[in-house]
Enzyme design. Structure first.
Site, PDB file in Angstrom:
ATOM      1  CD  GLU A 175       4.123  -0.862   2.586  1.00  0.00           C
ATOM      2  OE1 GLU A 175       3.997  -0.894   1.346  1.00  0.00           O
ATOM      3  OE2 GLU A 175       3.195  -1.091   3.365  1.00  0.00           O
ATOM      4  CE  LYS A 217       1.963   2.041   2.344  1.00  0.00           C
ATOM      5  NZ  LYS A 217       1.013   2.051   1.233  1.00  0.00           N
TER       6      LYS A 217
END
Ligand code: 13P
Length: 336
Positions: A175, A217
């Site tokens: 992420e 992400k």
């Protein structure tokens, strides 16, 4: 197909998405206090247990990201939280970074910590039932930021984290979050996000990561919160797809967006358009925290014992997101 690829696909296929319920105790306390609920371990558990036992978990949620406190908690009926999640068919996941700290020599920026002792913590989490993990790097946008230093050091940390996670038999969620804070344009978000993601993949490749066994992400490509030049949802979807097409290797099975401060409706509508316009091979789904839980939390705070009302609100939101993950959402469905 590698085992890791199978896990990744199980989490994000068929319109399923990820419930990011991994708020640290500090963040969760802020969320609870904002709706006038005292933040105790019992209350944090009650809210999360209410969500994890909702009907929509079965059809909508492929994975739940937990915080260390929650993965170790027992439900009121004596089950462990990972077991409760697994019963619905979703996989339990765990946030393993220990937070973003001031980056030395660029004090306005952040570096995410948590590599020390990670191999041992991963073993423990695997035994508790976790099959995937999350690590979040954060990047500010301004004229001079993110700096090369922040881009490079966070990418390096994400790659070392991913290598240890794959070694332990779990799928790393990678992420890199370029924040919405500020008045930057969507074009600035596009170019900085592209640079950040490309650097992450350069490091992941250097560290020999099996790219078919990760989930990316990212943020969507969007103007800064305080920008006067707001772009349309259609433009957000097109720029987001273009950015990912140019910077993500094709072996990656899928992308699960964070909501990053978008409202529930914005995050749903943007995901829906991304899927309508998706001309890549990547699965594009959600890994939302606030955009899945906000209304449910508000409803829950009215009466924390009214499980049915909270679950009804959560079920609706999860269903809308899952429709959006297939490009089948429409605004009229919000009122049904
Ligand atoms: P939001 O969807 O609230 O941005 O949270 C997602 C997340 O996990 C951030 O790390």
């Amino acid at each position: 197909m590698s085992e890791l690829n199978k896990i990744a696909l199980k989490i994000i296929s068929n319109g399923k998405g990820i419930l990011a319920a991994d708020e640290s105790n500090g963040t969760m306390s802020k969320r609870l206090e904002a709706v006038n609920v005292t933040s105790t371990p019992e209350n944090r558990l009650l809210f999360r247990e209410t969500l994890f036992s909702s009907e929509s978990m079965k059809e909508c949620i492929g994975g739940v990201i937990l915080y260390d406190e929650t993965i170790n908690q027992m439900t009121s009926s004596g089950k462990s939280i990972p077991d409760l999640i697994s019963i619905s068919g979703a996989l339990p996941g765990i946030k393993v970074d220990t937070g973003a700290k001031e980056l030395a020599n660029s004090s306005e920026e952040k570096i995410t910590e948590g590599l020390d002792g990670l191999r041992d913590r991963l073993k423990k989490y695997y035994e508790l039932g976790a099959r995937f993990t999350k690590w979040r790097g954060v990047y500010l946008i301004s004229e001079k930021y993110p700096s090369k230093l922040a881009i490079s050091s966070n990418a390096h940390a994400l790659a070392r984290y991913s290598a240890l996670v794959q070694e332990s038999g779990m799928v790393p969620i990678v992420e890199p979050e370029v924040l919405m804070d500020g008045d930057h344009s969507a074009d600035a978000c596009f170019s900085k996000t592209s640079e950040v993601i490309k650097k992450c993949f350069e490091e992941l490749t250097l560290h020999k990561i099996d790219l078919s066994g990760i989930i990316l992400k990212p943020n969507m490509i969007i103007n800064g919160k305080n920008s006067k030049n707001k772009i349309s949802n259609e433009e957000i979807s097109q720029k987001t797809i273009e950015c990912l097409k140019n910077s993500v290797p094709t072996e990656v099975p899928g992308v699960a967006f964070l909501s990053g401060g978008q409202s529930e409706l914005e995050a749903t509508e943007n995901l829906n358009l991304i899927n309508k316009n998706n001309n890549t091979n990547f699965i594009m789904t959600y890994s939302y925290g606030r955009a899945l839980q906000q209304s449910a939390l508000k409803m829950w705070s009215k009466n924390i014992k009214d499980i049915e009302a909270t679950q009804k609100t959560f079920n609706h939101r999860a269903k809308m997101c899952t429709l959006a993950a297939q490009g089948k959402w429409a605004s009229e469905l919000e009122n049904e």
